[in-house]
Design a protein around this motif. Structure first.
Motif, short mmCIF file in Angstrom:
data_model
loop_
_atom_site.label_atom_id
_atom_site.label_comp_id
_atom_site.label_asym_id
_atom_site.label_seq_id
_atom_site.Cartn_x
_atom_site.Cartn_y
_atom_site.Cartn_z
N VAL A 162 0.82 -1.21 0.00
CA VAL A 162 0.00 0.00 0.00
C VAL A 162 0.85 1.26 0.00
N LYS A 163 2.12 1.17 0.39
CA LYS A 163 2.98 2.34 0.42
C LYS A 163 4.05 2.20 -0.65
N ASN A 164 3.66 2.29 -1.90
CA ASN A 164 4.62 2.09 -2.98
C ASN A 164 4.89 3.37 -3.76
N GLY A 165 4.63 4.52 -3.18
CA GLY A 165 4.99 5.78 -3.81
C GLY A 165 3.90 6.40 -4.66
N HIS A 166 4.16 7.60 -5.08
CA HIS A 166 3.23 8.36 -5.90
C HIS A 166 3.36 7.91 -7.34
N GLN A 167 2.27 7.44 -7.93
CA GLN A 167 2.36 6.82 -9.25
C GLN A 167 2.74 7.81 -10.35
N TYR A 168 2.27 9.04 -10.28
CA TYR A 168 2.58 10.02 -11.32
C TYR A 168 4.01 10.53 -11.19
N LEU A 169 4.50 10.65 -9.97
CA LEU A 169 5.89 11.04 -9.76
C LEU A 169 6.83 9.93 -10.23
N ALA A 170 6.47 8.69 -9.97
CA ALA A 170 7.26 7.55 -10.44
C ALA A 170 7.30 7.53 -11.97
N TRP A 171 6.17 7.81 -12.60
CA TRP A 171 6.12 7.87 -14.07
C TRP A 171 7.04 8.97 -14.58
N ALA A 172 7.02 10.14 -13.95
CA ALA A 172 7.85 11.26 -14.38
C ALA A 172 9.34 10.92 -14.28
N PHE A 173 9.74 10.23 -13.22
CA PHE A 173 11.14 9.86 -13.08
C PHE A 173 11.54 8.79 -14.09
N GLU A 191 10.27 8.58 -17.13
CA GLU A 191 10.42 9.35 -18.37
C GLU A 191 11.76 10.09 -18.37
N ALA A 192 12.11 10.69 -17.25
CA ALA A 192 13.40 11.39 -17.15
C ALA A 192 14.56 10.40 -17.31
N LYS A 200 14.07 1.43 -14.26
CA LYS A 200 13.52 1.79 -12.95
C LYS A 200 14.64 2.06 -11.95
N ALA A 201 15.75 1.34 -12.06
CA ALA A 201 16.89 1.60 -11.20
C ALA A 201 17.49 2.97 -11.50
N VAL A 202 17.58 3.33 -12.77
CA VAL A 202 18.07 4.65 -13.15
C VAL A 202 17.12 5.73 -12.64
N ALA A 203 15.82 5.47 -12.76
CA ALA A 203 14.83 6.42 -12.26
C ALA A 203 14.98 6.61 -10.75
#
Length: 87
Positions: A17-28, A30-31, A60-63
């Motif tokens: 349940v505590k796996n982070g903010h999904q949109y912030l994870a998506w943004a990282f 993409e970066a 995902k590791a780079v993100a």
């Protein structure tokens, strides 16, 4: 009889349940894709990780590295240093 899901006597369906903010994870992520494409130091880290795991795990590791570097930049008010983040 309780209404909570159980299987083999174990409580089910309440993990992760505590796996982070999904949109912030998506943004990282993409970066990270852009960083791998345009920064040689990041590309080396990505290729090393790709040799051991799947490409999606490597990106995902780079993100995650970018997220930690971003936290450092904002917390300590210092400029971003690629060599420090991806050495």
């Amino acid at each position: 009889m309780s209404s909570e899901p159980r299987s083999n006597g174990k409580k089910k369906g309440s993990g992760n349940v505590k796996n982070g903010h999904q949109y912030l994870a998506w943004a990282f992520v993409e970066a990270a894709n852009f960083a791998v494409r345009y920064e040689p130091a990041v590309k080396r880290v990505y290729q090393r990780k790709c040799a051991r795991t799947m490409p999606v795990v490597a990106i995902k590791a780079v993100a995650h590295k970018l997220a930690r570097a971003c936290d450092h930049v904002m917390r300590d008010q210092v400029p971003f240093d690629v060599q420090r983040a991806f050495a």
